[in-house]
Design an enzyme around this catalytic site. Structure first.
Site, PDB file in Angstrom:
ATOM      1  N   ASP A 248       0.852  -1.212   0.082  1.00  7.88           N
ATOM      2  CA  ASP A 248       0.053   0.002  -0.105  1.00  7.88           C
ATOM      3  C   ASP A 248       0.700   1.285   0.007  1.00  7.88           C
ATOM      4  O   ASP A 248       2.007   1.224   0.249  1.00  7.88           O
ATOM      5  CB  ASP A 248      -0.959  -0.074   1.172  1.00  7.88           C
ATOM      6  CG  ASP A 248      -2.201   0.667   0.967  1.00  7.88           C
ATOM      7  OD1 ASP A 248      -2.136   1.511  -0.036  1.00  7.88           O
ATOM      8  OD2 ASP A 248      -3.222   0.191   1.578  1.00  7.88           O
TER       9      ASP A 248
ATOM     10  N   ASP B 192     -10.655   1.634  -3.531  1.00  5.68           N
ATOM     11  CA  ASP B 192     -11.504   1.649  -2.157  1.00  5.68           C
ATOM     12  C   ASP B 192     -12.864   1.192  -2.236  1.00  5.68           C
ATOM     13  O   ASP B 192     -13.613   0.781  -1.207  1.00  5.68           O
ATOM     14  CB  ASP B 192     -11.088   2.365  -1.278  1.00  5.68           C
ATOM     15  CG  ASP B 192      -9.625   2.060  -0.427  1.00  5.68           C
ATOM     16  OD1 ASP B 192      -9.040   1.022  -0.765  1.00  5.68           O
ATOM     17  OD2 ASP B 192      -9.035   2.941   0.219  1.00  5.68           O
TER      18      ASP B 192
HETATM   19  C1  GLA Z   1      -5.744   1.662   2.148  1.00  6.45           C
HETATM   20  C2  GLA Z   1      -6.246   0.551   1.111  1.00  6.45           C
HETATM   21  C3  GLA Z   1      -7.259  -0.415   1.850  1.00  6.45           C
HETATM   22  C4  GLA Z   1      -6.651  -0.669   3.344  1.00  6.45           C
HETATM   23  C5  GLA Z   1      -6.342   0.295   4.091  1.00  6.45           C
HETATM   24  C6  GLA Z   1      -5.635  -0.179   5.282  1.00  6.45           C
HETATM   25  O1  GLA Z   1      -6.630   2.523   2.187  1.00  6.45           O
HETATM   26  O2  GLA Z   1      -6.807   0.938  -0.016  1.00  6.45           O
HETATM   27  O3  GLA Z   1      -7.773  -1.289   1.067  1.00  6.45           O
HETATM   28  O4  GLA Z   1      -5.608  -2.027   2.913  1.00  6.45           O
HETATM   29  O5  GLA Z   1      -5.467   1.239   3.403  1.00  6.45           O
HETATM   30  O6  GLA Z   1      -5.132   0.949   6.034  1.00  6.45           O
END
Ligand code: GLA
Length: 750
Positions: free
Chosen positions: A478, A548
């Site tokens: 990430d 997301d």
């Molecule tokens: C980001 C990712 C999510 C999740 C969060 C965790 O927002 O896109 O899918 O992994 O971080 O903190």
């Protein structure tokens, strides 16, 4: 990729100094002009090899002299001379001047395709797959050498371009703008298409007509960004999914970029694509060289679909790398929206066991497993397991998950550090910031200075230790905030303009080392959803977290837009719980799945909280997807009805097997309307002579299955169309957010 095609050639005609890249599908032509500059002649459908095309350029060109020469088409336009359009290359010489007059000084043709130092790029597996022309241009003052690289592939309507700039003089030269490609087109009847949005609504298609002046998309965020994508199209105003001319421009890069079109006073168009010049500079000591990222230019005479076909195949087969490039991707359960930070061994194992019962193949433990991480305010950088939550460590947990018959995957965010972390206490100077200035806050986290080799080495060590500590088959990498106050303590003042590019090079270095060492691990890139969904990441991570946002109505637009450039195999697509956590919408489970199927399927919910009906529905979804996985992940994606056209209420797309014997069609209606009436959607890409058995999914909830279940001809399905709405009101599907899938299987004629 297809076997090498004999028609593919990169030829240089010495008599006319003309370069012709040709592969039977496209031609790309350039010629040395009378002043020594490299003029652009043509990019489009293949022209006969062995002929002169100098007439497509100016009759004679001895350099810019007055307005009548201002529209001359060039391969590497520079600033400071008589070309006042947007330049591809600008420098600052040691004396402070900025003019560049580049003239041809030589060329070579190489079989295959050289790699670009430090940067990901498309590649070949044998030299016969491509030819590369390298043209050397030298500045009149002699200190700057520019090499333009052009690769033509045997069977793809694309040209890969990149540029190398070398300081051949005795004093420093600073590169101020180094585009990867610039293309001059002879008219301005183009629409500019780009993929724009923000967090949770990434890559919506935006289409606007070009007008005199400039139109640009760019990122200044240190990553390619949620807001814009390093991919644009110039399409004829009438061009559709399957008709009309279109040029694609895609940058294999994950940092700041700019894609910009300019229509000049003479009605010609220049498009340039490369690293964003704002804030960028790169100082070259004598003998040093700067390499730009690669730009992939594509031509389609058959609309946007033709462009997508070209990018999908190239990026899936010759940009993505490693063991997972061609492997079927596992169906996963990700813990994030089901558990957020509240993870513990018991909870995770209960979720994994419930997921396994549904047929799910990979359990991914998302954020919350390390340091003291109970919320977003701490512990990034401390990549050691939290024993309070996971007493037997990652190893104990992963082995128990594996004992259930699943693989185990893990979330990391290596480029970040929390102010509340051991790492920050030990190395406060590793976080990006400008001494004496406040740092801009974002998600309570700071970004590590990835331009510094010792920080990349540290991360390679600690992340490597994590991956060695347990049977970890998958990593979600990430990147949850943008870069502010760009500055490196390790760079001198005059080199701070290099920082953001050096940052990206550091990220690529870490990715490269980890993916080379952990060859069996499937990497998925992520950046707060789709904030770094670009070809640079795709080179290391064959799949990326698309967004997301998992609501199917929102996802229709996100996945449609993403698919303009990126293949199905690159798009992570999950089914989430309702009400949706971002928009609160309650869409039927079948609709959530019917959208998420087109990509790499996952579930992101707590499977222990499902009721029996949901459990059996999901088990059936997983089985259905697994049966058609090859189509959903690697089929040719054909967009049929756009969420961005008309009222966008009906959307349809399909995935077709290469041999055209199987296909799955997805049809979606967002809001239901009274008396909706019958509908037919003409399909594309089938074999017109084949007969197909049509079955509807989910089965048995309206009369469509039986009405389509007649074996129907490919010609019938493509010309008349598939029937999507029951014509009798009592059998019509009810409610909003409807979806139907149709599986088409060719039946042997007897
Ligand atoms: C980001 C990712 C999510 C999740 C969060 C965790 O927002 O896109 O899918 O992994 O971080 O903190």
């Amino acid at each position: 990729m297809e076997a090498p095609n004999r028609q593919m050639t990169a030829t240089w005609d010495r008599a006319t100094n003309q370069l012709h890249l040709h592969n039977g599908r496209i031609s790309y032509l350039a010629r040395v002009l009378e002043d020594g500059s490299l003029g652009h002649l043509y990019f489009g459908p293949a022209l006969a090899p062995g002929r002169g095309y100098g007439h497509l350029g100016p009759p004679e060109f001895h350099g810019f002299s007055d307005r009548l020469t201002e529209f001359i088409a060039l391969e590497c336009p520079t600033g400071g001379g008589g070309d006042f359009r947007i330049p591809a290359l600008t420098v600052r010489h040691a004396d402070g001047s900025a003019a560049l007059h580049l003239a041809y000084a030589g060329h070579r043709i190489i079989a295959g395709k050289p790699a670009i130092p430090g940067l990901p790029s498309t590649y070949v597996e044998s030299p016969g797959e491509a030819e590369t022309a390298e043209v050397l241009l030298v500045d009149a003052a002699g200190a700057v050498e520019v090499r333009l690289l052009y690769t033509i592939f045997a069977d793809a309507p694309v040209i890969a371009r990149s540029v190398r700039v070398r300081n051949a003089g005795q004093r420093q030269v600073t590169v101020r703008c180094a585009m990867s490609a610039s293309l001059d087109l002879p008219d301005a009847r183009w629409d500019l298409l780009h993929l724009s949005g923000t967090w949770a609504r990434e890559r919506h298609v935006v289409r606007q007509a070009l007008r005199p002046g400039r139109a640009a998309v760019s990122s200044l965020r240190g990553a390619s960004s949620h807001e814009h994508n390093p991919f644009v199209v110039l399409a004829r105003p009438h061009a559709t999914e399957d008709q009309g001319e279109a040029y694609g421009f895609s940058l294999v890069y994950s940092g700041n970029f700019r894609a910009e079109a300019e229509v000049d006073a003479f009605g010609t168009t220049r498009l340039r694509l490369g690293i964003e010049p704002e804030g960028f500079s790169w100082t070259l000591d004598p003998g040093e060289e700067f390499s730009t990222p690669e730009a992939i230019l594509a031509y389609s005479g058959a609309g946007l679909g033709g462009l997508s076909d070209a990018y999908h195949r190239l990026y899936r087969e010759r940009l993505a790398r490693g063991a997972w490039r061609d492997r079927p991707r596992p169906i996963l359960l990700n813990s994030w929206e089901g558990a957020y930070f509240d993870v513990s061994e018991n909870r995770v194992l209960a979720m994994a066991a419930a997921a396994r019962e549904l047929g799910i193949e990979l359990f991914v433990l998302d954020d919350g497993w390390f340091g003291e991480r109970d919320d977003a305010t701490s512990s990034l950088g401390d990549w050691t397991v939290n024993r309070r939550k996971l007493p037997d460590g990652l190893d104990g947990l992963a082995r128990r998950v594996e004992a259930l018959g699943m693989r185990f995957g893990l979330w990391i965010e290596p480029e970040m550090v929390s102010a509340r972390s051991r790492l920050f206490v030990e190395h406060p100077d590793w976080a990006i910031g400008i001494p004496g200035r406040p740092r801009t806050e974002s998600r309570s986290q700071l970004v590590l200075d990835m331009s510094r080799a010792e920080i990349v080495d540290h991360l390679f060590g600690v992340i490597g230790d994590v991956l060695r500590s347990a049977p970890i088959s998958y990593v979600k990498w990430d990147f949850n905030r943008n870069i502010t106050e760009p500055f490196s303590l390790a760079l001198p003042a005059e080199r701070q303009g290099e920082f953001l590019h050096r940052y990206v090079l550091g990220v690529y270095d870490l990715y490269d080392r980890l993916t080379r060492e952990f060859t069996d691990v499937l990497f998925e890139s992520c950046a707060g959803g789709g904030g770094r969904f670009d070809p640079g990441m795709l080179a290391f991570s064959p799949q990326g977290w698309t967004s997301d946002e998992m609501d199917p109505v929102e996802r229709l637009r996100i996945q449609w837009g993403t698919s303009l450039c990126y293949p199905l195999s690159s798009m992570g697509a999950h089914v989430a719980a309702v009400p949706n956590h971002q928009v609160g919408r309650i869409a039927p489970l079948a609709t959530r799945a019917a959208v998420a199927f087109f990509g790499v399927l996952g579930y992101e919910l707590d499977p222990t909280k499902l009721d029996p009906d949901e459990r059996s529905a999901i088990a059936a979804q997983v089985a259905f997807y697994a049966r058609h996985r090859e189509l959903f992940q690697r089929g040719r994606f054909v967009r049929l009805r756009s969420p961005f056209e008309g009222d966008g209420n009906e959307v349809a797309w399909m995935a077709v097997a290469d041999d055209r014997r199987r296909a799955v069609v997805g049809w979606y209606r967002i809001l239901n309307h009274p008396q909706a009436g019958p509908g037919r959607i003409p399909l594309r890409g089938l074999d017109p002579g084949a007969r197909y058995r049509v079955t509807a999914w989910p089965p048995g909830d309206d009369s469509m299955a039986s009405r389509n279940a007649l074996e129907r001809g490919g010609d019938d399905l493509m010309s008349a169309g598939i029937l999507v709405v029951a014509s009798r009101p009592e059998t019509a599907a009810r409610g909003d957010f409807q979806a139907r899938l149709f599986v088409l299987e060719a039946v042997d004629a007897d």
